[in-house]
Design a protein around this motif. Structure first.
Motif, PDB file in Angstrom:
ATOM      1  N   GLN A 129      30.203  73.026  67.033  1.00 29.90           N
ATOM      2  CA  GLN A 129      31.432  73.831  66.986  1.00 29.90           C
ATOM      3  C   GLN A 129      32.618  73.030  66.451  1.00 29.90           C
ATOM      4  OE1 GLN A 129      31.285  75.429  70.927  1.00 29.90           O
ATOM      5  NE2 GLN A 129      30.034  77.138  70.250  1.00 29.90           N
ATOM      6  N   LEU A 130      32.312  72.165  65.508  1.00 29.73           N
ATOM      7  CA  LEU A 130      33.372  71.400  64.850  1.00 29.73           C
ATOM      8  C   LEU A 130      33.510  71.810  63.386  1.00 29.73           C
ATOM      9  CD1 LEU A 130      32.560  67.846  66.292  1.00 29.73           C
ATOM     10  CD2 LEU A 130      34.545  69.253  66.854  1.00 29.73           C
ATOM     11  N   GLY A 131      32.767  72.870  62.996  1.00 31.46           N
ATOM     12  CA  GLY A 131      32.726  73.276  61.598  1.00 31.46           C
ATOM     13  C   GLY A 131      34.082  73.616  60.996  1.00 31.46           C
ATOM     14  N   GLU A 132      34.975  74.169  61.836  1.00 33.87           N
ATOM     15  CA  GLU A 132      36.278  74.611  61.339  1.00 33.87           C
ATOM     16  C   GLU A 132      37.318  73.485  61.390  1.00 33.87           C
ATOM     17  OE1 GLU A 132      37.198  78.176  60.665  1.00 33.87           O
ATOM     18  OE2 GLU A 132      35.035  78.104  60.332  1.00 33.87           O
ATOM     19  N   LYS A 133      36.955  72.392  62.030  1.00 34.23           N
ATOM     20  CA  LYS A 133      37.972  71.363  62.291  1.00 34.23           C
ATOM     21  C   LYS A 133      37.972  70.262  61.249  1.00 34.23           C
ATOM     22  CE  LYS A 133      38.208  72.325  67.138  1.00 34.23           C
ATOM     23  NZ  LYS A 133      37.772  72.009  68.484  1.00 34.23           N
ATOM     24  N   ARG A 134      39.129  69.560  61.154  1.00 35.07           N
ATOM     25  CA  ARG A 134      39.203  68.369  60.300  1.00 35.07           C
ATOM     26  C   ARG A 134      38.534  67.232  61.063  1.00 35.07           C
ATOM     27  NH1 ARG A 134      43.102  69.922  56.343  1.00 35.07           N
ATOM     28  NH2 ARG A 134      42.330  72.023  56.244  1.00 35.07           N
ATOM     29  N   VAL A 135      37.529  66.636  60.442  1.00 33.46           N
ATOM     30  CA  VAL A 135      36.787  65.584  61.144  1.00 33.46           C
ATOM     31  C   VAL A 135      36.616  64.357  60.258  1.00 33.46           C
ATOM     32  CG1 VAL A 135      35.444  67.133  62.630  1.00 33.46           C
ATOM     33  CG2 VAL A 135      34.552  66.514  60.391  1.00 33.46           C
ATOM     34  N   ILE A 136      36.376  63.229  60.882  1.00 29.14           N
ATOM     35  CA  ILE A 136      35.903  62.031  60.185  1.00 29.14           C
ATOM     36  C   ILE A 136      34.515  61.744  60.758  1.00 29.14           C
ATOM     37  CG2 ILE A 136      36.231  59.551  59.859  1.00 29.14           C
ATOM     38  CD1 ILE A 136      38.446  60.951  58.459  1.00 29.14           C
ATOM     39  N   VAL A 137      33.538  61.606  59.882  1.00 25.79           N
ATOM     40  CA  VAL A 137      32.172  61.341  60.333  1.00 25.79           C
ATOM     41  C   VAL A 137      31.726  59.981  59.822  1.00 25.79           C
ATOM     42  CG1 VAL A 137      29.772  62.127  60.292  1.00 25.79           C
ATOM     43  CG2 VAL A 137      31.636  63.810  60.257  1.00 25.79           C
ATOM     44  N   GLU A 138      31.285  59.154  60.760  1.00 27.73           N
ATOM     45  CA  GLU A 138      30.652  57.893  60.383  1.00 27.73           C
ATOM     46  C   GLU A 138      29.158  58.051  60.661  1.00 27.73           C
ATOM     47  OE1 GLU A 138      32.032  53.403  61.162  1.00 27.73           O
ATOM     48  OE2 GLU A 138      30.761  54.175  62.755  1.00 27.73           O
ATOM     49  N   TRP A 139      28.364  57.955  59.614  1.00 29.90           N
ATOM     50  CA  TRP A 139      26.922  58.189  59.711  1.00 29.90           C
ATOM     51  C   TRP A 139      26.198  56.859  59.419  1.00 29.90           C
ATOM     52  CZ3 TRP A 139      23.807  58.370  55.036  1.00 29.90           C
ATOM     53  CH2 TRP A 139      22.479  58.773  55.252  1.00 29.90           C
ATOM     54  N   ASN A 140      25.485  56.364  60.389  1.00 28.29           N
ATOM     55  CA  ASN A 140      24.825  55.050  60.270  1.00 28.29           C
ATOM     56  C   ASN A 140      25.774  54.005  59.666  1.00 28.29           C
ATOM     57  OD1 ASN A 140      22.526  56.216  61.329  1.00 28.29           O
ATOM     58  ND2 ASN A 140      21.659  56.695  59.324  1.00 28.29           N
ATOM     59  N   GLN A 141      26.944  53.925  60.317  1.00 29.16           N
ATOM     60  CA  GLN A 141      27.984  52.944  59.954  1.00 29.16           C
ATOM     61  C   GLN A 141      28.638  53.144  58.585  1.00 29.16           C
ATOM     62  OE1 GLN A 141      25.636  49.719  61.478  1.00 29.16           O
ATOM     63  NE2 GLN A 141      26.221  50.945  63.252  1.00 29.16           N
ATOM     64  N   GLN A 142      28.488  54.344  58.042  1.00 30.15           N
ATOM     65  CA  GLN A 142      29.093  54.608  56.738  1.00 30.15           C
ATOM     66  C   GLN A 142      29.996  55.842  56.863  1.00 30.15           C
ATOM     67  OE1 GLN A 142      26.023  55.511  53.879  1.00 30.15           O
ATOM     68  NE2 GLN A 142      27.496  56.422  52.470  1.00 30.15           N
ATOM     69  N   ILE A 143      31.249  55.697  56.451  1.00 29.68           N
ATOM     70  CA  ILE A 143      32.165  56.847  56.538  1.00 29.68           C
ATOM     71  C   ILE A 143      31.864  57.797  55.381  1.00 29.68           C
ATOM     72  CG2 ILE A 143      34.577  57.596  56.475  1.00 29.68           C
ATOM     73  CD1 ILE A 143      35.291  54.810  57.624  1.00 29.68           C
ATOM     74  N   LEU A 144      31.664  59.064  55.706  1.00 31.28           N
ATOM     75  CA  LEU A 144      31.325  60.045  54.666  1.00 31.28           C
ATOM     76  C   LEU A 144      32.567  60.761  54.169  1.00 31.28           C
ATOM     77  CD1 LEU A 144      28.221  61.731  56.361  1.00 31.28           C
ATOM     78  CD2 LEU A 144      28.219  59.947  54.598  1.00 31.28           C
ATOM     79  N   GLN A 145      32.575  61.074  52.890  1.00 30.98           N
ATOM     80  CA  GLN A 145      33.612  61.959  52.345  1.00 30.98           C
ATOM     81  C   GLN A 145      33.241  63.389  52.745  1.00 30.98           C
ATOM     82  OE1 GLN A 145      36.321  60.781  50.690  1.00 30.98           O
ATOM     83  NE2 GLN A 145      35.474  58.777  51.179  1.00 30.98           N
ATOM     84  N   LYS A 146      34.240  64.254  52.802  1.00 33.50           N
ATOM     85  CA  LYS A 146      33.993  65.640  53.221  1.00 33.50           C
ATOM     86  C   LYS A 146      32.946  66.301  52.306  1.00 33.50           C
ATOM     87  CE  LYS A 146      36.568  69.609  54.915  1.00 33.50           C
ATOM     88  NZ  LYS A 146      35.949  70.737  54.268  1.00 33.50           N
ATOM     89  N   GLU A 147      33.019  65.999  51.001  1.00 34.77           N
ATOM     90  CA  GLU A 147      32.083  66.606  50.032  1.00 34.77           C
ATOM     91  C   GLU A 147      30.633  66.216  50.321  1.00 34.77           C
ATOM     92  OE1 GLU A 147      35.536  65.437  49.560  1.00 34.77           O
ATOM     93  OE2 GLU A 147      34.682  64.100  48.056  1.00 34.77           O
ATOM     94  N   GLU A 148      30.453  65.104  51.046  1.00 33.69           N
ATOM     95  CA  GLU A 148      29.086  64.632  51.325  1.00 33.69           C
ATOM     96  C   GLU A 148      28.471  65.297  52.562  1.00 33.69           C
ATOM     97  OE1 GLU A 148      29.175  60.053  49.782  1.00 33.69           O
ATOM     98  OE2 GLU A 148      30.461  60.497  51.499  1.00 33.69           O
ATOM     99  N   HIS A 149      29.287  66.038  53.323  1.00 34.22           N
ATOM    100  CA  HIS A 149      28.762  66.616  54.569  1.00 34.22           C
ATOM    101  C   HIS A 149      27.629  67.603  54.310  1.00 34.22           C
ATOM    102  CE1 HIS A 149      32.708  65.758  56.998  1.00 34.22           C
ATOM    103  NE2 HIS A 149      32.110  64.672  56.558  1.00 34.22           N
TER     104      HIS A 149
END
Lengths: 67, 379
Positions: free
Chosen positions: A27-47
């Motif tokens: 339930q975070l789909g609508e929110k502005r988020v920062i995601v770190e995936w396996n120690q790598q920060i993803l750009q929004k376009e990469e989600h």
């Protein structure tokens, strides 16, 4: 599928394939988020294109405006 | 009319507090008053903290801080920095004290709520009582780009205590344009988030979020517990003290969030997240939130006792979802049709929200009050 999210082990439906789907299931789909995936920060376009696998480690921070 | 009398009329607060100080001085023992006047005694526990010492304390005494917002975060930040002996604190807020603020906004009293004292004034009155050696400047103002450019002149740091992202992105552009660090803080429910932005060193808020979200949770829609406020402020003010005392090498460098109820804490190193083409901090900045186009527009609708607010960027709101979010607030009556959502507030005031994010606040001609309500319910 077992993921480590924000330091806690969590079971996620195997239907969840991408970061975008994971955010929706949390339930975070609508929110502005920062995601770190396996120690790598993803750009929004990469989600939408980043595929997750069992055992992945994620740190997810969402922005809130209250104060 | 004597000069003294004129001054009292113009500035009843400062002269009444002077009178109180005189009264207090007469009942103090000589020893105690000497201790009160000795800054090294006052700040002794802070100077004993080795990373600060007397040198760090002297640096703090020379520093100026601008706090935008005197709500929960602003009250707490201001109290901590004033007690810590920062030289000058400027605090700006557009709102007045209400009863629902007292649960967490630590500078205010029941009397402030009963009198609807402007928050900036109520905050100043309390801060002067706490530490009369700090210069405190209060502004009752709806801070937009123009005001911020004026207020931020000559400050060393901007503390974010606002309740909306439009103002934060404006602070972010001012910070980059004038090379002033600022510290973002936000909280809702039991969750909080903070990040320290140092121009030329860290990414800026624009790098991290690009544009202001609309329709997120706010303290007025999802509630807030006081420890979430205090935790954000603990991080913000610690970073402030490091920055102002010349301890830049000790800054955290991470985007930090926590949920006190769920027992979670996340800290992400952000230095790699700077965007070279960022319009605020990149090689060719345009400072988009300082331009007229980058700001929301508010106008009083002629003869209608209504203020219209248009967001800077056209939105596509899911009205049904927005209605579900607001329906949790039982005291408000909400109705929705395919084009708009209508919500009663109180005292004859009503808000109407269109799908494109435009909001009409009915029952007021006061733009600051309308913007305050808008941010309260729509973030």
């Amino acid at each position: 599928m077992e993921l480590m999210i924000n330091g806690k082990s969590r079971s996620v439906s195997p239907d969840v394939r991408t970061i975008e789907q994971l955010l929706q299931s949390l339930q975070l789909g609508e929110k502005r988020v920062i995601v770190e995936w396996n120690q790598q920060i993803l750009q929004k376009e990469e989600h939408g294109t980043t595929m997750i696998e069992s055992g992945d480690t994620l740190e997810i921070v969402h922005f809130v405006g209250g104060g | 009319m004597s000069l003294e009398h004129t001054k009292e009329e113009l500035d009843p607060i400062s002269s009444s507090s002077t009178a109180e100080n005189k009264e207090a001085a007469t009942i103090l023992q000589p020893d105690a008053s000497t201790q009160l006047a000795d800054p090294h005694h006052r700040y002794s526990r802070q100077e004993l903290f080795a990373p600060l010492g007397k040198t760090g304390q002297n640096e703090l005494a020379r520093a100026s801080v601008l706090i935008i917002g005197a709500g929960a975060l602003g009250s707490s930040s201001a109290e901590t920095l004033v007690r810590a002996g920062v030289g000058k604190v400027i605090i700006a807020d557009r709102d007045y004290v209400e009863w629902s603020n007292l649960q967490r906004q630590q500078l205010f009293t029941e009397e402030d709520a009963a009198k609807r004292t402007p928050k900036a004034i109520a905050a100043r009155d309390r801060l002067v009582q706490i530490n009369s050696s700090v210069k405190i400047e209060a502004h009752i103002a709806d801070v937009t780009a123009d005001e911020l450019g004026e207020l931020a002149r000559d400050v060393d740091l901007i503390m974010d205590a606002t309740d909306n992202f439009e103002t934060r992105l404006t602070i972010n552009d001012i910070s980059q344009k004038y090379n002033i660090p600022w510290i973002y803080g936000g909280c809702v429910g039991s969750y909080g988030i903070t990040f320290t932005i140092v121009p030329g060193v860290t990414p800026c808020l624009q790098c991290l979020m690009e544009s202001a979200p609309l329709g997120g949770d706010t303290c007025d829609t999802s509630g807030i517990i006081p420890p979430a406020v205090q935790m954000v402020v603990a991080h913000q003010t610690t970073e402030a003290i490091k920055l102002l005392s010349g301890n830049h090498d000790q800054l955290r460098g991470t985007l930090l969030s926590f949920d006190l109820w769920k027992n979670e804490q996340v800290s992400i190193k952000m230095n790699a997240a700077r965007k070279p083409d960022c319009p605020s901090c990149g090689a060719h900045p345009t400072y988009p939130h300082l331009s007229h186009e980058g700001q929301s527009k508010s106008e009083v609708l002629c003869g209608r006792d209504t203020v219209q607010i248009r967001p800077a960027h056209r939105q596509k709101l899911d009205l049904q979802q927005t209605a579900r979010r607001l329906q949790k607030l039982e005291q408000h009556e909400i109705s929705v049709n395919p084009f708009l959502l209508s919500m009663t507030i109180d005292q004859g005031r009503r808000m109407v929200v269109f799908q494109d994010g435009r909001v009409m606040v009915h029952g007021t001609k006061d733009i600051a009050e309308a913007r305050s309500l808008y941010h309260r319910y729509f973030g």
